[in-house]
Design an enzyme around this catalytic site. Structure first.
Site, short mmCIF file in Angstrom:
data_model
loop_
_atom_site.label_atom_id
_atom_site.label_comp_id
_atom_site.label_asym_id
_atom_site.label_seq_id
_atom_site.Cartn_x
_atom_site.Cartn_y
_atom_site.Cartn_z
N ASP A 1 0.83 -1.32 -0.04
CA ASP A 1 -0.08 0.11 0.08
C ASP A 1 1.02 1.08 -0.04
O ASP A 1 2.03 1.03 0.53
CB ASP A 1 -0.90 -0.08 1.28
N ASP B 1 -0.21 5.16 0.76
CA ASP B 1 -0.24 5.91 1.95
C ASP B 1 -0.16 5.28 3.14
O ASP B 1 -1.00 4.46 3.85
CB ASP B 1 -1.55 6.66 1.96
N GLY C 1 -7.19 3.69 3.10
CA GLY C 1 -7.48 2.79 1.87
C GLY C 1 -8.82 2.74 1.01
O GLY C 1 -9.04 2.00 0.07
N ARG D 1 -11.66 8.28 -2.57
CA ARG D 1 -11.88 9.56 -2.31
C ARG D 1 -13.34 10.01 -2.05
O ARG D 1 -14.02 10.53 -1.01
CB ARG D 1 -11.32 10.62 -3.28
N SER E 1 -5.34 5.24 -4.33
CA SER E 1 -5.23 6.70 -4.35
C SER E 1 -4.91 7.01 -5.79
O SER E 1 -4.05 6.60 -6.65
CB SER E 1 -4.19 7.43 -3.74
N ASP F 1 -1.81 -0.62 6.15
CA ASP F 1 -1.69 0.22 7.46
C ASP F 1 -3.36 0.39 7.49
O ASP F 1 -3.61 1.15 8.39
CB ASP F 1 -0.88 1.61 7.24
#
Ligand code: G6P
Ligand code: MG
Length: 226
Positions: free
Chosen positions: A13, A15, A50, A53, A121, A175
């Site tokens: 992942d 971010d 995760g 948006r 993202s 995360d």
């Protein structure tokens, strides 16, 4: 069940795993929440990790049910959040990435592991380029390539396909609960870091990415990982 020894590909992942852009996501959502008078704290932001948006936008609005926005207004607010986020990202440089991260990617690649980014993202390309991480992976799959964000496994399934490695030979570093859930649904080995540490969905939790060089310490005979 995925076996650690069978792993030949590792999907990261972005971010909150490769770098701390998760803090900027939080700051940008917090600014929007304040503007819309919606209570929002770091704990609330855990559910945003995760998640795409527009799905985050819906999550935010669900905290103030009486606020009824049109689809166009939702898109406009999400765009505003993204503009704030992008202005925070403008300042990042290669130094934003910990040396431990770069070294881990280098060692794993040298051992023949196939490496990918699997992120929801749409800003992944911009971030990877600004930090000089773009050359570290064999495949990058992000929010622009998928129609369903985590916890759906689509992003990881596509990353595994791009690497040419079957899911049962892929580990995923996450995360976010949504990301761990996506890894489990995709039949991959879920490893938690950061905010997801200790999650019941993870097969293992690590303190730092550097630990991966001890966990995945084999020389891959076939560089394609098949
Ligand atoms: C990542 C972050 C999420 C974010 C999502 C979409 O998964 O963890 O918090 O909402 O990407 O990001 P974007 O940059 O496309 O708005
Ligand atoms: Mg994350």
């Amino acid at each position: 069940m995925v076996d650690f020894g069978a792993v030949s590909a590792i999907i990261f992942d972005l971010d909150g795993v490769l770098l701390s852009t998760d803090q900027y996501h939080y700051a940008a959502w917090k600014a929007l929440a304040d503007e819309l008078e919606i209570p929002f704290c770091e704990k609330d932001n855990l559910a945003f990790r995760g998640v795409s948006r527009m799905d985050c936008m819906e999550l935010l609005l669900s905290k103030r049910a009486e606020l009824r926005l049109t689809e166009a207004e939702k898109v406009a607010y999400a765009t505003k959040k993204n503009e704030r986020y992008r202005s925070l990202l403008e300042g990042i440089t290669p130094a934003f990435v910990a040396e431990e991260v770069r070294e881990t990617l280098r060692v794993l690649k040298e051992r023949g592991y196939r490496l990918a980014v699997g992120s929801s993202s749409k800003n992944s390309g911009f971030i990877l380029k600004k930090t000089d991480l773009d050359g570290c992976f064999h495949a990058i799959v992000d929010g622009n390539d998928i129609s369903r964000s985590k916890p759906d496994p689509e992003v990881f399934v596509k990353a595994a396909e791009a690497l040419g490695v079957p899911p049962e030979r892929c580990a995923v570093i996450e995360d976010a609960e949504a990301g761990l859930s996506a890894a489990v649904s995709g039949g991959m080995l879920p490893i938690a870091i950061g905010e997801a540490k200790g999650s019941h969905l993870a097969r293992l939790s690590i303190e730092g990415l550097g630990e991966l060089t001890q966990i995945f310490d084999r020389k891959m005979e076939n560089k394609n990982g098949r």
